[in-house]
Scaffold this motif. Sequence first.
Motif, PDB file in Angstrom:
ATOM      1  N   PHE A 159      -8.257  -5.647  -9.036  1.00  0.00           N
ATOM      2  CA  PHE A 159      -9.504  -5.102  -8.517  1.00  0.00           C
ATOM      3  C   PHE A 159      -9.285  -4.023  -7.457  1.00  0.00           C
ATOM      4  CE2 PHE A 159     -10.514  -9.560  -9.656  1.00  0.00           C
ATOM      5  CZ  PHE A 159     -11.337  -9.289 -10.719  1.00  0.00           C
ATOM      6  N   TRP A 160      -8.055  -3.862  -7.002  1.00  0.00           N
ATOM      7  CA  TRP A 160      -7.754  -2.919  -5.926  1.00  0.00           C
ATOM      8  C   TRP A 160      -7.511  -1.531  -6.488  1.00  0.00           C
ATOM      9  CZ3 TRP A 160      -3.495  -5.976  -2.844  1.00  0.00           C
ATOM     10  CH2 TRP A 160      -4.045  -7.155  -2.380  1.00  0.00           C
ATOM     11  N   ASP A 161      -7.960  -0.540  -5.759  1.00  0.00           N
ATOM     12  CA  ASP A 161      -7.638   0.841  -6.109  1.00  0.00           C
ATOM     13  C   ASP A 161      -6.189   1.108  -5.727  1.00  0.00           C
ATOM     14  OD1 ASP A 161     -10.133   1.432  -7.021  1.00  0.00           O
ATOM     15  OD2 ASP A 161     -10.834   2.282  -5.128  1.00  0.00           O
ATOM     16  N   SER A 162      -5.565   1.985  -6.461  1.00  0.00           N
ATOM     17  CA  SER A 162      -4.207   2.366  -6.083  1.00  0.00           C
ATOM     18  C   SER A 162      -4.290   3.315  -4.892  1.00  0.00           C
ATOM     19  CB  SER A 162      -3.493   3.048  -7.246  1.00  0.00           C
ATOM     20  OG  SER A 162      -4.162   4.230  -7.593  1.00  0.00           O
ATOM     21  N   ARG A 163      -3.363   3.140  -3.960  1.00  0.00           N
ATOM     22  CA  ARG A 163      -3.324   4.004  -2.786  1.00  0.00           C
ATOM     23  C   ARG A 163      -2.465   5.215  -3.090  1.00  0.00           C
ATOM     24  NH1 ARG A 163      -0.728   0.638   1.287  1.00  0.00           N
ATOM     25  NH2 ARG A 163      -0.466  -0.854  -0.362  1.00  0.00           N
ATOM     26  N   PRO A 164      -2.865   6.371  -2.611  1.00  0.00           N
ATOM     27  CA  PRO A 164      -2.027   7.545  -2.814  1.00  0.00           C
ATOM     28  C   PRO A 164      -0.743   7.431  -1.995  1.00  0.00           C
ATOM     29  CG  PRO A 164      -3.912   8.085  -1.445  1.00  0.00           C
ATOM     30  CD  PRO A 164      -4.098   6.678  -1.900  1.00  0.00           C
ATOM     31  N   ARG A 165       0.291   8.096  -2.477  1.00  0.00           N
ATOM     32  CA  ARG A 165       1.573   8.066  -1.774  1.00  0.00           C
ATOM     33  C   ARG A 165       1.512   8.914  -0.517  1.00  0.00           C
ATOM     34  NH1 ARG A 165       6.089  10.600  -4.442  1.00  0.00           N
ATOM     35  NH2 ARG A 165       6.750  10.996  -2.356  1.00  0.00           N
TER      36      ARG A 165
END
Length: 165
Positions: free
Chosen positions: A50-56
Motif C-alpha cells: 500500500f506504500w508509495d515508492s520513495r524517490p532516491r
Amino acid sequence: MIRSRAWLPTPVFSLLLLFVWLLLARSVSPGNIVLGGALAILIPLLTHRFWDSRPRIKKPLKLLRFVLRVLGDIITANFEVAYLIANPWRKLNPHFIEYPLILEDRFTITLLASTISLTPGTVSANLRMDGKSLLIHALNANDEEALIKQIRERYERPLKEIYEC
C-alpha cells in the motif's frame, strides 16, 4: 532459496517497530522480543504493497543543508510568531494562498507540505486533487508573491534537486 527482501521489505522500519515495541512494553524479556519481532516482520509484510515508492536521494549533502535550513527557519519563525502574538496592537494579515507546485511526485509534495506546516505561522491546508497546487494559510502574509517566491526558493527547488523526480 528465500530472498530476505521478501521477508523484510523494509528492514529499517522493522527494526524501528521492534525498538518501539520494546520501549512500549518497557521490558526486554524473551517473550516481548519474540512478539515484537513477529510484529516487526508481519506489519511491513501486510502493508508494504500500500506504500508509495520513495524517490532516491540524489544529493545527500543538499538534504543535510535542507534540514539545517528548515531547522533554522523554524527557530526564526517561532520568534516572529511570538513577537506578533506578544504585540496585540500590530495588525495581522492572515491570508489563504494558492501555491502552484513544480513538484509532481507525491512523496516530495508531502515533504514540502510538511515543511510548510512545521514552520510556525504557515500551515498547508489542502492539496488539489490534480496535485498542481497547495492551499497554504499564512498568519501574516503582507505580500503573497514574496511568500510564494520564498517557499519556492527555500524549500521546493532544493527538494526537487535532492530527490530524483
